[in-house]
Design a protein around this motif. Structure first.
Motif, PDB file in Angstrom:
ATOM      1  N   ALA A   1      -9.377  -3.206  -4.161  1.00 36.98           N
ATOM      2  CA  ALA A   1     -10.031  -4.048  -3.144  1.00 36.98           C
ATOM      3  C   ALA A   1     -10.274  -5.438  -3.724  1.00 36.98           C
ATOM      4  O   ALA A   1     -10.843  -5.571  -4.822  1.00 36.98           O
ATOM      5  N   THR A   2      -9.845  -6.471  -3.023  1.00 42.18           N
ATOM      6  CA  THR A   2     -10.098  -7.836  -3.477  1.00 42.18           C
ATOM      7  C   THR A   2     -11.594  -8.125  -3.368  1.00 42.18           C
ATOM      8  O   THR A   2     -12.342  -7.418  -2.673  1.00 42.18           O
ATOM      9  N   GLU A   3     -12.014  -9.184  -4.027  1.00 44.43           N
ATOM     10  CA  GLU A   3     -13.438  -9.511  -4.042  1.00 44.43           C
ATOM     11  C   GLU A   3     -13.976  -9.796  -2.644  1.00 44.43           C
ATOM     12  O   GLU A   3     -15.064  -9.342  -2.271  1.00 44.43           O
TER      13      GLU A   3
ATOM     14  N   GLY B   1      -5.466  -7.246  10.182  1.00 38.92           N
ATOM     15  CA  GLY B   1      -4.425  -7.524   9.206  1.00 38.92           C
ATOM     16  C   GLY B   1      -3.133  -6.920   9.692  1.00 38.92           C
ATOM     17  O   GLY B   1      -3.134  -6.017  10.536  1.00 38.92           O
ATOM     18  N   GLU B   2      -2.014  -7.388   9.156  1.00 39.42           N
ATOM     19  CA  GLU B   2      -0.743  -6.857   9.604  1.00 39.42           C
ATOM     20  C   GLU B   2      -0.620  -5.386   9.212  1.00 39.42           C
ATOM     21  O   GLU B   2      -1.273  -4.929   8.259  1.00 39.42           O
ATOM     22  N   PRO B   3       0.190  -4.602   9.963  1.00 38.43           N
ATOM     23  CA  PRO B   3       0.336  -3.178   9.640  1.00 38.43           C
ATOM     24  C   PRO B   3       0.791  -2.975   8.200  1.00 38.43           C
ATOM     25  O   PRO B   3       1.602  -3.735   7.669  1.00 38.43           O
ATOM     26  N   GLY B   4       0.249  -1.931   7.573  1.00 33.08           N
ATOM     27  CA  GLY B   4       0.663  -1.591   6.219  1.00 33.08           C
ATOM     28  C   GLY B   4      -0.118  -2.265   5.119  1.00 33.08           C
ATOM     29  O   GLY B   4       0.251  -2.169   3.949  1.00 33.08           O
ATOM     30  N   THR B   5      -1.212  -2.967   5.454  1.00 31.02           N
ATOM     31  CA  THR B   5      -1.999  -3.651   4.414  1.00 31.02           C
ATOM     32  C   THR B   5      -3.210  -2.832   3.966  1.00 31.02           C
ATOM     33  O   THR B   5      -4.048  -3.336   3.232  1.00 31.02           O
TER      34      THR B   5
ATOM     35  N   PHE C   1     -10.480 -10.249   7.701  1.00 32.63           N
ATOM     36  CA  PHE C   1      -9.021 -10.219   7.827  1.00 32.63           C
ATOM     37  C   PHE C   1      -8.426  -9.947   6.447  1.00 32.63           C
ATOM     38  O   PHE C   1      -8.686 -10.700   5.497  1.00 32.63           O
ATOM     39  N   ILE C   2      -7.661  -8.867   6.340  1.00 32.87           N
ATOM     40  CA  ILE C   2      -7.018  -8.551   5.059  1.00 32.87           C
ATOM     41  C   ILE C   2      -5.743  -9.372   4.941  1.00 32.87           C
ATOM     42  O   ILE C   2      -4.761  -9.130   5.655  1.00 32.87           O
ATOM     43  N   ARG C   3      -5.782 -10.340   4.061  1.00 31.44           N
ATOM     44  CA  ARG C   3      -4.586 -11.159   3.837  1.00 31.44           C
ATOM     45  C   ARG C   3      -3.567 -10.359   3.029  1.00 31.44           C
ATOM     46  O   ARG C   3      -3.928  -9.482   2.248  1.00 31.44           O
ATOM     47  N   PHE C   4      -2.310 -10.698   3.218  1.00 31.07           N
ATOM     48  CA  PHE C   4      -1.294 -10.001   2.429  1.00 31.07           C
ATOM     49  C   PHE C   4      -1.489 -10.360   0.962  1.00 31.07           C
ATOM     50  O   PHE C   4      -1.691 -11.526   0.617  1.00 31.07           O
ATOM     51  N   PRO C   5      -1.444  -9.369   0.067  1.00 30.62           N
ATOM     52  CA  PRO C   5      -1.757  -9.633  -1.348  1.00 30.62           C
ATOM     53  C   PRO C   5      -0.756 -10.567  -2.018  1.00 30.62           C
ATOM     54  O   PRO C   5       0.436 -10.558  -1.697  1.00 30.62           O
TER      55      PRO C   5
END
Length: 279
Positions: free
Chosen positions: A11-13, A33-37, A176-180
């Motif tokens: 998990a990001t900060e 977030g986009e699918p699969g994140t 929002f989960i940004r793409f890593p």
């Protein structure tokens, strides 16, 4: 009670802060977030990290908000009454508890996942406003009010397929989960494929990001898809040199794990044709 990365989930900060803020505020956490994140997996890892049981409600296009509360089977009751079954005297025998009821009635705090809320009808989120806000609902058939014994940690995921109502958004903490980025994705890969050779990983991820950045791509490959791709590369015992493309094809090795429609496959075939014509 603080969420943090687990052995199985990086998990990001900013994501960690969002989860803990939602827990503190006692607000549903809306994760987009986009699918699969890893949105759905996040709820499972919050459950594991905090040591709480989890209840999953996976939403479909036909799902109604009422199903999350309870369903009354009037047809079965009518049939049993015609057969003279004595249990028809108690209407509670014909009420099926929904996922929210299960979470409200649990003996301890739970993590309640409402997965892909944007798949349902546009009115679905509005129909749950009061129940998620007040943590209670009324059962008309029995006349009872069900109140949460322990306020669940509610995690709601959305793939952004449709806009959610403002009234619903106001009641949520949003993330929002940004793409890593490359560094974070390497950490994620290490969790799933420990000990992978750095040369192979760097070459594979470089190709992966090049694919994601290709103009005209219909569906960008996701985190889950690159993990599947790397699993295949390892199973085939391929090296970084094996991944080098010779110009005859712009398609990566085992591209079926990354490209999921014929338009994107044809796109890379055209790019290779154009590249050969420019030589």
């Amino acid at each position: 009670m603080q969420f943090q990365s687990t052995d199985q989930y990086i998990a990001t900060e900013d994501l960690t802060v969002a989860v803990n803020a939602a827990v503190t505020l006692e607000r549903p956490l809306l994760v987009k977030g986009e699918p699969g994140t890893g949105k759905t997996e996040l709820a499972r890892q919050v459950s594991a990290s905090l040591g709480l049981p989890m209840i999953e409600w996976h939403i479909k296009s036909t799902t109604k908000a009422q199903q999350g509360l309870y369903e009354y089977d009037a047809v079965s009751r009518l049939r049993d009454s015609q057969l003279g079954d004595p249990k028809v005297e108690d209407v509670a025998n014909y009420i099926k508890k929904g996922k929210l009821w299960q979470a409200f009635a649990a003996d301890q705090r739970t993590v309640l996942l409402i997965d892909e809320v944007d798949k349902a009808d546009i009115e679905f989120p509005n129909d749950l406003l009061q129940e998620l806000d007040r943590m209670e609902f009324h059962v008309y058939e029995t006349g009872e009010t069900i109140r949460a014994r322990h306020r669940p940690i509610v995690i709601i995921t959305s793939n952004n397929e449709k806009e959610l109502p403002d009234a619903f958004l106001r009641r949520c903490f949003f993330h929002f989960i940004r793409f890593p980025d490359m560094a974070t994705l390497k950490q994620i890969v290490e969790v799933h494929h420990p000990g992978i050779k750095n040369a192979l990983l760097t070459t594979a991820l470089t190709q992966f990001y090049e694919i994601r950045d290709t103009q005209g791509l219909k569906k960008k490959p996701s985190t889950s898809e690159v993990l599947d791709w790397l699993k295949l590369l390892l199973a085939e015992d391929l090296t970084a040199d094996d991944l080098k493309r010779d110009g005859a094809s712009a398609l990566p090795k085992l591209h079926g794990a990354l490209l999921k429609n014929e338009q994107d496959v044809h796109l890379f075939e055209r790019l290779a044709f154009i590249a050969r014509g420019q030589r």
